[in-house]
Design a protein around this motif. Structure first.
Motif, PDB file in Angstrom:
ATOM      1  N   PHE A   1       2.699   1.567  -3.430  1.00 53.88           N
ATOM      2  CA  PHE A   1       1.734   1.842  -4.497  1.00 53.88           C
ATOM      3  C   PHE A   1       1.242   3.283  -4.401  1.00 53.88           C
ATOM      4  CE2 PHE A   1      -2.088   1.848  -6.958  1.00 53.88           C
ATOM      5  CZ  PHE A   1      -1.836   0.946  -7.981  1.00 53.88           C
ATOM      6  N   SER A   2       0.910   3.716  -3.211  1.00 52.85           N
ATOM      7  CA  SER A   2       0.415   5.087  -3.022  1.00 52.85           C
ATOM      8  C   SER A   2       1.474   6.126  -3.365  1.00 52.85           C
ATOM      9  CB  SER A   2      -0.069   5.286  -1.584  1.00 52.85           C
ATOM     10  OG  SER A   2      -1.195   4.463  -1.341  1.00 52.85           O
TER      11      SER A   2
ATOM     12  N   TYR B   1       0.830  -1.214   0.000  1.00 55.41           N
ATOM     13  CA  TYR B   1       0.000   0.000   0.000  1.00 55.41           C
ATOM     14  C   TYR B   1       0.863   1.262   0.000  1.00 55.41           C
ATOM     15  CZ  TYR B   1      -4.715  -1.888   0.497  1.00 55.41           C
ATOM     16  OH  TYR B   1      -5.922  -2.499   0.264  1.00 55.41           O
ATOM     17  N   ARG B   2       1.890   1.265   0.822  1.00 55.52           N
ATOM     18  CA  ARG B   2       2.755   2.444   0.919  1.00 55.52           C
ATOM     19  C   ARG B   2       3.453   2.718  -0.406  1.00 55.52           C
ATOM     20  NH1 ARG B   2       7.971   2.735   1.802  1.00 55.52           N
ATOM     21  NH2 ARG B   2       8.147   0.620   2.602  1.00 55.52           N
TER      22      ARG B   2
ATOM     23  N   TYR C   1       1.642   5.966  -7.409  1.00 59.00           N
ATOM     24  CA  TYR C   1       0.444   6.323  -8.160  1.00 59.00           C
ATOM     25  C   TYR C   1      -0.411   7.414  -7.506  1.00 59.00           C
ATOM     26  CZ  TYR C   1       1.629   2.401 -11.112  1.00 59.00           C
ATOM     27  OH  TYR C   1       2.286   1.559 -11.965  1.00 59.00           O
ATOM     28  N   GLY C   2      -0.040   7.846  -6.308  1.00 59.00           N
ATOM     29  CA  GLY C   2      -0.757   8.944  -5.663  1.00 59.00           C
ATOM     30  C   GLY C   2      -2.100   8.571  -5.080  1.00 59.00           C
ATOM     31  N   MET C   3      -2.360   7.280  -4.985  1.00 56.84           N
ATOM     32  CA  MET C   3      -3.622   6.806  -4.406  1.00 56.84           C
ATOM     33  C   MET C   3      -3.467   5.337  -4.025  1.00 56.84           C
ATOM     34  SD  MET C   3      -5.903   6.509  -7.906  1.00 56.84           S
ATOM     35  CE  MET C   3      -5.197   7.986  -8.629  1.00 56.84           C
ATOM     36  N   PRO C   4      -4.299   4.863  -3.109  1.00 58.13           N
ATOM     37  CA  PRO C   4      -4.238   3.448  -2.733  1.00 58.13           C
ATOM     38  C   PRO C   4      -4.697   2.557  -3.892  1.00 58.13           C
ATOM     39  CG  PRO C   4      -5.707   4.677  -1.252  1.00 58.13           C
ATOM     40  CD  PRO C   4      -5.260   5.610  -2.316  1.00 58.13           C
TER      41      PRO C   4
ATOM     42  N   GLU D   1      -8.528   2.470  -4.840  1.00 53.56           N
ATOM     43  CA  GLU D   1      -8.948   3.698  -5.508  1.00 53.56           C
ATOM     44  C   GLU D   1      -8.458   3.711  -6.956  1.00 53.56           C
ATOM     45  OE1 GLU D   1      -8.248   8.511  -5.112  1.00 53.56           O
ATOM     46  OE2 GLU D   1      -8.100   7.278  -3.302  1.00 53.56           O
ATOM     47  N   TYR D   2      -7.229   3.283  -7.158  1.00 57.75           N
ATOM     48  CA  TYR D   2      -6.671   3.179  -8.506  1.00 57.75           C
ATOM     49  C   TYR D   2      -7.536   2.262  -9.368  1.00 57.75           C
ATOM     50  CZ  TYR D   2      -3.358   2.163 -12.271  1.00 57.75           C
ATOM     51  OH  TYR D   2      -2.784   2.014 -13.515  1.00 57.75           O
TER      52      TYR D   2
END
Length: 111
Positions: A95-96, A92-93, A99-102, A105-106
Motif C-alpha cells: 500500500f505504501s 502495509y508495504r 500510494y506513498g503513505m501507510p 494516513e491515506y
C-alpha cells in the motif's frame, strides 16, 4: 489468438471479484482457462506491461483504498484481509509503495 487467451484470463480474474481471493494463483487460472503455462507471463507483459502478481495486487490495493475511504469503521487489518492480502506487513508495504503513505494516513487524508 493471444488476445482471446488474455481476455479469458482477465475475465476469470474479474469474475466474482476473484482478484480478492488470497489464494488466486497462476495454476488456478491456467486450469480454468486452458491457456498454456508458457503463454501466461508473456500475455501479461504484452497486454499490460506488468507481471500477473503486480496486476492482481494493484486491483486489491485499489479495492483497499476504496474501503478505507468509504468505511472508516473498518480496521486496516480487516481491509487487508478483505482485499486478499492477509499478511498485514505485506499489505502495509504494498500500500505504501503504491500510494506513498501507510493505509491509516491515506484514510485520514481522504476523510
Amino acid at each position: 489468438m493471444d488476445k482471446k487467451m488474455f481476455t479469458r484470463i482477465n475475465a476469470l480474474i474479474l469474475k466474482d471479484d476473484n482478484y480478492l481471493t488470497p489464494k488466486l494463483s497462476r495454476d488456478f487460472i491456467l486450469k480454468r482457462t486452458n491457456v498454456p503455462k508458457n503463454k501466461f507471463a508473456p500475455l501479461f507483459r504484452k497486454y499490460l506491461g506488468i507481471k500477473f502478481t503486480d496486476y492482481v495486487n494493484g486491483m486489491r490495493l485499489d479495492h483497499a483504498a476504496k474501503q478505507l475511504r468509504e468505511h472508516p469503521e473498518y480496521t486496516v487489518e480487516t481491509i487487508a484481509q478483505e482485499c486478499g492480502i492477509p499478511k498485514l506487513q505485506t499489505f502495509y508495504r504494498l500500500f505504501s509503495l503504491k500510494y506513498g503513505m501507510p493505509p491509516a494516513e491515506y484514510r485520514n487524508k481522504h476523510l
